[in-house]
Scaffold this motif. Structure first.
Motif, PDB file in Angstrom:
ATOM      1  N   ALA A 178      -0.403  -0.735  -6.729  1.00 12.89           N
ATOM      2  CA  ALA A 178      -1.392  -0.803  -5.656  1.00 12.89           C
ATOM      3  C   ALA A 178      -1.584   0.561  -5.003  1.00 12.89           C
ATOM      4  O   ALA A 178      -0.610   1.304  -4.792  1.00 12.89           O
ATOM      5  N   LEU A 179      -2.825   0.881  -4.697  1.00 11.55           N
ATOM      6  CA  LEU A 179      -3.197   2.092  -3.974  1.00 11.55           C
ATOM      7  C   LEU A 179      -4.197   1.709  -2.888  1.00 11.55           C
ATOM      8  O   LEU A 179      -4.916   0.709  -3.013  1.00 11.55           O
ATOM      9  N   TYR A 180      -4.258   2.502  -1.822  1.00  8.90           N
ATOM     10  CA  TYR A 180      -5.287   2.267  -0.811  1.00  8.90           C
ATOM     11  C   TYR A 180      -5.661   3.589  -0.151  1.00  8.90           C
ATOM     12  O   TYR A 180      -4.918   4.568  -0.220  1.00  8.90           O
ATOM     13  N   ASN A 181      -6.845   3.597   0.452  1.00 10.77           N
ATOM     14  CA  ASN A 181      -7.267   4.760   1.231  1.00 10.77           C
ATOM     15  C   ASN A 181      -7.714   4.275   2.607  1.00 10.77           C
ATOM     16  O   ASN A 181      -7.323   3.174   3.029  1.00 10.77           O
ATOM     17  N   ASP A 182      -8.544   5.039   3.294  1.00 15.35           N
ATOM     18  CA  ASP A 182      -8.907   4.652   4.653  1.00 15.35           C
ATOM     19  C   ASP A 182      -9.895   3.500   4.713  1.00 15.35           C
ATOM     20  O   ASP A 182     -10.152   2.954   5.799  1.00 15.35           O
ATOM     21  N   SER A 183     -10.429   3.058   3.554  1.00 15.42           N
ATOM     22  CA  SER A 183     -11.426   1.985   3.587  1.00 15.42           C
ATOM     23  C   SER A 183     -11.148   0.829   2.627  1.00 15.42           C
ATOM     24  O   SER A 183     -11.535  -0.308   2.914  1.00 15.42           O
ATOM     25  N   ASP A 184     -10.499   1.096   1.483  1.00 15.57           N
ATOM     26  CA  ASP A 184     -10.352   0.085   0.436  1.00 15.57           C
ATOM     27  C   ASP A 184      -8.903  -0.038  -0.036  1.00 15.57           C
ATOM     28  O   ASP A 184      -8.083   0.857   0.188  1.00 15.57           O
ATOM     29  N   VAL A 185      -8.641  -1.138  -0.737  1.00 17.82           N
ATOM     30  CA  VAL A 185      -7.369  -1.332  -1.430  1.00 17.82           C
ATOM     31  C   VAL A 185      -7.672  -1.663  -2.882  1.00 17.82           C
ATOM     32  O   VAL A 185      -8.661  -2.348  -3.182  1.00 17.82           O
ATOM     33  N   ALA A 186      -6.859  -1.139  -3.807  1.00 22.88           N
ATOM     34  CA  ALA A 186      -7.061  -1.379  -5.238  1.00 22.88           C
ATOM     35  C   ALA A 186      -5.735  -1.802  -5.862  1.00 22.88           C
ATOM     36  O   ALA A 186      -4.678  -1.256  -5.536  1.00 22.88           O
TER      37      ALA A 186
END
Length: 346
Positions: A137-145
Motif C-alpha cells: 500500500a502507498l498513499y499521498n496527500d489525496s489518494d491511497v493505492a
C-alpha cells in the motif's frame, strides 16, 4: 508458482486432475524441507503421480544442481505473515503508481496472508487452488493505492487459448476476480463487521476487479460493492468511478492495483486518515474453478495503517512545550512549599 503454459494436463494414476506445486511457497510443500529431500524426490519420483524417477535420465550432478535451484525459489516470494497483521501504507510525494510493475511498489512493505475457501455456507467451495494473497500500500496527500497479488496457476479469461487449454471438465469457466473489503464506518469499539461481506448492522465496502473475457467479449470490470451480509447479493454502485483498478497476469500471478481518494463525498464510503488502524480483508475468485458469488476464497480481517510522516518541528515543539509546562509547575510547587514552611519571626 505451479503455472504451466505448454497445454499439458497432469493427472495421477486414478486419472484425477493434479497441478504442479507452487515452489515459491514452501508452506505448501509436502514432506520436503531441504535440498536433500528435493534430490530424493527427483531421484525416486513420486508413486501414483506423473513425477517419474530421474536416475536413468539425469546424472547425479544435474539432480543436485536442480535440487539446489529449487531451494532458491523459496526466497522469491514474500513469506506468510505469521503473527503480523498490519499492512503499512507508505506516504509518497507526487503521483501514485497505476501499473503493477511500477518500481515504486518496491518501497512498500509486502504482507502475505492465507486464504481459505468458503466451506461455511452454500454454495460451498471445497477445492480451491489459490491459497495466498500479498498486498502492498502507498498513499499521498489525496489518494491511497493498493497492489494485491494472488498466485493463480491459470490465466482464466474465458475464451482465451490458455483458459481453453486448462479448462476443467464439466466446469463453466468464469472470470478471475479480486476484491478488497473495508467496513463502511470505522468501528468505535472492538466489534467489526462479519468478515464475509459484513452484516445488517455493520455494512462493508468492497473494491472489486474482474479480468476481461474473450468469449463473450467483455472488458475488465472495476466496481464498488456495498454488502450487508452473505444472505444478500452485494449491491453494485451505479457509479463506481471513484475507484480505479488495473490488473495484469504474469508467471502464474495476478497483480491488481486499486486506487481511490482518501476522502469522498459518498456517505456510504469509508474515509481514510493517516495514523488510524483500519480493518481490511481480501477475497478471490478463480475462474478456472467456475467460482463466483459466495464460491470464493477469502481472508479474515487484518489491518491497514497509513503511516504518518514524522514532523520534526511538531515533535520538538510539543517536547519544548511539555518541558516548559513541567518547569512552570515545578516553580509553582517550589514557591508554595517555601511559603508553607517559611520560619516565623518571634
Amino acid at each position: 508458482r505451479g503455472n504451466i503454459t505448454s497445454g499439458k494436463r497432469l493427472a495421477d494414476d486414478l486419472e484425477a486432475r493434479i497441478w504442479p506445486r507452487n515452489l515459491t511457497h514452501p508452506e505448501t510443500w509436502r514432506v520436503t524441507r531441504d535440498a536433500q529431500d528435493v534430490f530424493q524426490r527427483l531421484s525416486t519420483g513420486i508413486p501414483g503421480t506423473p513425477m517419474p524417477e530421474h536416475t536413468t535420465t539425469m546424472d547425479i550432478t544435474d539432480r543436485w544442481a536442480i535440487a539446489n535451484y529449487v531451494m532458491t525459489l523459496r526466497d522469491t516470494a514474500t513469506p506468510l505473515s505469521e503473527g503480523e497483521s498490519v499492512v503499512r501504507a507508505v506516504r509518497v510525494d507526487g503521483d501514485l503508481p497505476t501499473a503493477p510493475d511500477d518500481p515504486a511498489w518496491d518501497t512498500a512493505p509486502a504482507m502475505t496472508f492465507k486464504m481459505a475457501p468458503n466451506i461455511i455456507r452454500e454454495p460451498r467451495l471445497f477445492t480451491a487452488l489459490n491459497e495466498f494473497v500479498t498486498v502492498r500500500a502507498l498513499y499521498n496527500d489525496s489518494d491511497v493505492a493498493l497492489r494485491v497479488d494472488v498466485d493463480d496457476r491459470t490465466y482464466s479469461v474465458p475464451g482465451d487459448p490458455l483458459e481453453i487449454a486448462y479448462a476443467l471438465d464439466d466446469v463453466t469457466a468464469t472470470r478471475d476476480a479480486v476484491a478488497v473489503q473495508f467496513p463502511a464506518e470505522l468501528p468505535t469499539g472492538r466489534e467489526k463487521p462479519y468478515f464475509r461481506q459484513g452484516d445488517s448492522r455493520n455494512p462493508v465496502n468492497m473494491w472489486y476487479w474482474a479480468a476481461p473475457s474473450v468469449a463473450p467479449e467483455l472488458p475488465a470490470t472495476t466496481e464498488i460493492w456495498d454488502a450487508t451480509g452473505t444472505d444478500k447479493t452485494p449491491s453494485v454502485r451505479s457509479d463506481s468511478s471513484a475507484l480505479t483498478a488495473n490488473g495484469a497476469w504474469k508467471d502464474g500471478q495476478w497483480q491488481v492495483v486499486f486506487r481511490r481518494a482518501l476522502t469522498t463525498d459518498a456517505p456510504e464510503d469509508l474515509q481514510f486518515a493517516d495514523g488510524v488502524y483500519t480493518p481490511i480483508a481480501f477475497a478471490n475468485w478463480d475462474g478456472l474453478n467456475g467460482e463466483e458469488g459466495l464460491r470464493q476464497s477469502f481472508t479474515s480481517w487484518y489491518w491497514i495503517l497509513l503511516e504518518p510522516v514524522d514532523n520534526p518541528a511538531r515533535t520538538w515543539g510539543i517536547t519544548a512545550i511539555a518541558a516548559a509546562l513541567a518547569g512552570v509547575i515545578f516553580l509553582l510547587i517550589s514557591w508554595r512549599a517555601k511559603r508553607r514552611f517559611r520560619p516565623r519571626k518571634d
